[in-house]
Structures are given as structure tokens and as C-alpha cells.
Scaffold this motif. Structure first.
Motif, PDB file in Angstrom:
ATOM      1  N   GLY A 263       0.769  -1.171   0.086  1.00  0.00           N
ATOM      2  CA  GLY A 263      -0.081  -0.079   0.163  1.00  0.00           C
ATOM      3  C   GLY A 263       0.925   1.043  -0.091  1.00  0.00           C
ATOM      4  N   ALA A 264       0.093   2.341   0.048  1.00  0.00           N
ATOM      5  CA  ALA A 264       0.852   3.895  -0.059  1.00  0.00           C
ATOM      6  C   ALA A 264       2.099   4.130   1.076  1.00  0.00           C
ATOM      7  N   THR A 265       2.724   4.643   0.701  1.00  0.00           N
ATOM      8  CA  THR A 265       4.063   4.949   1.732  1.00  0.00           C
ATOM      9  C   THR A 265       3.509   5.750   2.974  1.00  0.00           C
TER      10      THR A 265
ATOM     11  N   GLU B 122      -4.358   1.651   0.628  1.00  0.00           N
ATOM     12  CA  GLU B 122      -5.768   1.258   0.771  1.00  0.00           C
ATOM     13  C   GLU B 122      -6.072   0.058   1.551  1.00  0.00           C
ATOM     14  N   ALA B 123      -7.339   0.011   1.917  1.00  0.00           N
ATOM     15  CA  ALA B 123      -7.872  -0.972   3.018  1.00  0.00           C
ATOM     16  C   ALA B 123      -7.274  -2.436   2.554  1.00  0.00           C
TER      17      ALA B 123
ATOM     18  N   ASP C  70      -3.117  -1.776   7.761  1.00  0.00           N
ATOM     19  CA  ASP C  70      -3.315  -2.814   8.674  1.00  0.00           C
ATOM     20  C   ASP C  70      -2.413  -2.673   9.828  1.00  0.00           C
ATOM     21  N   PHE C  71      -1.171  -2.275   9.508  1.00  0.00           N
ATOM     22  CA  PHE C  71      -0.273  -2.294  10.582  1.00  0.00           C
ATOM     23  C   PHE C  71       0.710  -1.272  10.783  1.00  0.00           C
ATOM     24  N   ALA C  72       0.462  -0.134  10.010  1.00  0.00           N
ATOM     25  CA  ALA C  72       1.451   1.119  10.134  1.00  0.00           C
ATOM     26  C   ALA C  72       0.841   1.963  10.941  1.00  0.00           C
TER      27      ALA C  72
END
Ligand code: CMP
Length: 140
Positions: free
Chosen positions: A90-92, A98-99, A105-107
């Protein structure tokens, strides 16, 4: 084409005890882990890895974060591995990720963003060689 890419599980994700959950996403997406190790980066090793960002305002914070605890570096191999890994991450900035992606989910933040992945074939080649000797990569 079958490609290899460098992946790093960053100190925030190691600290949250989600190394396995992140590696499982790579495996479930059909990527194979052909090399892996855990290590504590120092300023020189982290700074050299991110040398292209040396003049950026976030460089100091980035090196400080990447040396704040151990990381797990891996080489992922598979069809279109570089783009596939970027899709999984996903994006930086996790706020823009995005979901269902690893960063969503983790960042926590743009620095503590759970994972790194090579952004091109040229960076993958440089980044893999930066962390792994040829004999540490296990063709399978
Ligand atoms: P990564 O893919 O490891 O590459 C460089 C890292 O710098 C990036 O992930 C982010 O964690 C971090 N970073 C911090 N601020 C920025 C920014 N403004 N733009 C890009 N990367 C940033």
C-alpha cells in the motif's frame, strides 16, 4: 517475468510482533521467501541503504527510526514480485494506503510504516546486494 525484490519488516512491525503475519501475506500472494535475516541496523548501514534520500528533510528521522530496533530483511521472488509487493504494502503514507494493505493494517505514520519494498528493478538489484551475499540467496 520472475523477479526478486528486497523487503524489510521495519522496527515498528517487529516491535508489534507481526513479523509472521506480514511474511504470511507475501506467501499467500504467491511470493517465495528465498533469503531472510533479522538484524539491528546502525547509522552507517541504514544511512547507506537510504543514500538516495540523504538531502531530504526526513532523512535524519528515517535513520533514527530504522535503527530504533531490529528489522527483518528478506528477498522475495515471484512473477512480477516488485509490483506485487508494492501492491501488498500500500501507499508509503499509511493514511493513504488502501484498506487491506500491510500499511493500512499495521502502520502508524509515514516513518513507522511497517515495511519497505524496492521500487524498481534497478533498486531491487542494489538493495538485495546491499544486504545479501549471493550464497545467502537460496534458489528454489
Ligand atoms: P521507504 O519505502 O522505506 O523509503 C523511504 C522512507 O522514508 C519511506 O518508506 C518512509 O518511511 C520515509 N519517509 C518519511 N517521510 C517521507 C516523505 N515525505 N516521503 C517519502 N518517504 C518518507
Amino acid at each position: 517475468a520472475v523477479e526478486r525484490t528486497l523487503s524489510i519488516v521495519k522496527p515498528d512491525a517487529v516491535g508489534k510482533n507481526v513479523i509472521g503475519e506480514i511474511l504470511a501475506r507475501f506467501e499467500k500472494a504467491g511470493l517465495q521467501i528465498v533469503a531472510a535475516k533479522m538484524l539491528q541496523l546502525d547509522d552507517e548501514k541504514a544511512g547507506g541503504f537510504y543514500a538516495e534520500h540523504k538531502e531530504r528533510p526526513f532523512f535524519k528521522d528515517l535513520v533514527e527510526f530504522m535503527t530504533s530496533g531490529p528489522v527483518v530483511v528478506q528477498v522475495l521472488e515471484g512473477e512480477g514480485a516488485i509490483a506485487k509487493n508494492r501492491d501488498l504494502m500500500g501507499a508509503t503514507n499509511p493514511q493513504e494506503a488502501e484498506a487491506g494493505t500491510i500499511r493500512a493494517d499495521f502502520a502508524q505514520s509515514i516513518d513507522a510504516n511497517a515495511v519497505h519494498g524496492s521500487d524498481s528493478a534497478a533498486s531491487a538489484e542494489r538493495e538485495i546486494a546491499y544486504f545479501f551475499a549471493a550464497e545467502e540467496i537460496c534458489a528454489r
